[in-house]
Design an enzyme around this catalytic site. Sequence first.
Site, PDB file in Angstrom:
ATOM      1  N   SER A 142      64.114  62.932  42.147  1.00 23.53           N
ATOM      2  CA  SER A 142      63.072  63.180  42.962  1.00 23.53           C
ATOM      3  C   SER A 142      63.043  63.404  44.430  1.00 23.53           C
ATOM      4  O   SER A 142      64.518  64.832  43.913  1.00 23.53           O
ATOM      5  CB  SER A 142      62.094  62.414  42.853  1.00 23.53           C
ATOM      6  N   TYR A 156      57.276  72.394  46.461  1.00 23.14           N
ATOM      7  CA  TYR A 156      58.153  71.825  46.179  1.00 23.14           C
ATOM      8  C   TYR A 156      57.932  70.153  46.202  1.00 23.14           C
ATOM      9  O   TYR A 156      58.315  69.333  44.637  1.00 23.14           O
ATOM     10  CB  TYR A 156      59.290  71.881  46.941  1.00 23.14           C
ATOM     11  N   LYS A 160      57.486  67.409  42.809  1.00 19.37           N
ATOM     12  CA  LYS A 160      58.716  65.987  43.041  1.00 19.37           C
ATOM     13  C   LYS A 160      57.723  65.029  43.603  1.00 19.37           C
ATOM     14  O   LYS A 160      57.664  63.813  42.380  1.00 19.37           O
ATOM     15  CB  LYS A 160      59.446  65.952  44.351  1.00 19.37           C
TER      16      LYS A 160
END
Length: 286
Positions: A142, A156, A160
């Site tokens: 992650s 993004y 994650k």
Amino acid sequence: MSVTAERLGTWFVTGTSRGLGLELVRQLLSAGADVAATTRSAERLIASLGEETDISSLLPLTVDLTDEAQVEHAVAQAVERFGSLDVVVNNAGYGFLAAVEETSDSEVREMLGVQVIGVWNVLRAVLPILRERREGRVINVSSVLGLTAVPGWGLYCAGKFAVEGLSEALAAEVADFGIKVTIVEPGYFRTSFLTTDSLALPAQSTEHYPTVRTMVQDHLKLQGSQLGDPVKGAAAIIRQAIAGDGPLRQLLGSDAHAYATAKVDALRANLDAVASSAPATDFPAA
């Protein structure tokens, strides 16, 4: 802790042609492990490893992780070559800097395809193997931006944050089968992640978000001065994997620890602020 090929076993690693994934493959091969490494270009992976790396125990695999059939075939090739799998690392991904409003439908789908659907495709393919053996380790890479969010990193972070959630659920689901799950949360590492070759920008940007524009420039300038050492990062991942224990989350970097601590403090303050109002929506006690 000494590392032997027997202790390392067979690894299946995605996203290996650059950055932390490339360094992980390099160290695993140097220690004598068997490695099935997926990438969008097997030729680039081999070239990046260099002639000094012994690739006799490497199975390079050109795979589109968003294609379930390709992933299943890659896993089958790895098992056919090495006999089984011991450690699976979901590392593939890339950076993307843009305001939420600027992020197009296709950019969202492409990012989540790699960071979420790709991970799920790998997990569906490898879990039956690990479950039958009743042992193994899944390492989902992650980011500290899977714990906290900052302007410009919305897409993004969305990917994650999803990896964090599915990994927590997975860890509880597979514990009875002897399968361990680790979520690796790196801070900023001195790889090519923040170069213009690796960091994606929106197809169309606006002037409405000067904070995001500043964030883009600051991150491009940060390249080459990040705190994280990818050699140490890859070694830390390997050490925890072969140790067989450790917490669910493996934070890498003092910056990652500081960001995560600030998020926990902010969350605690939020919880305290709503402690008295939250029960107001409950049915009355019987």
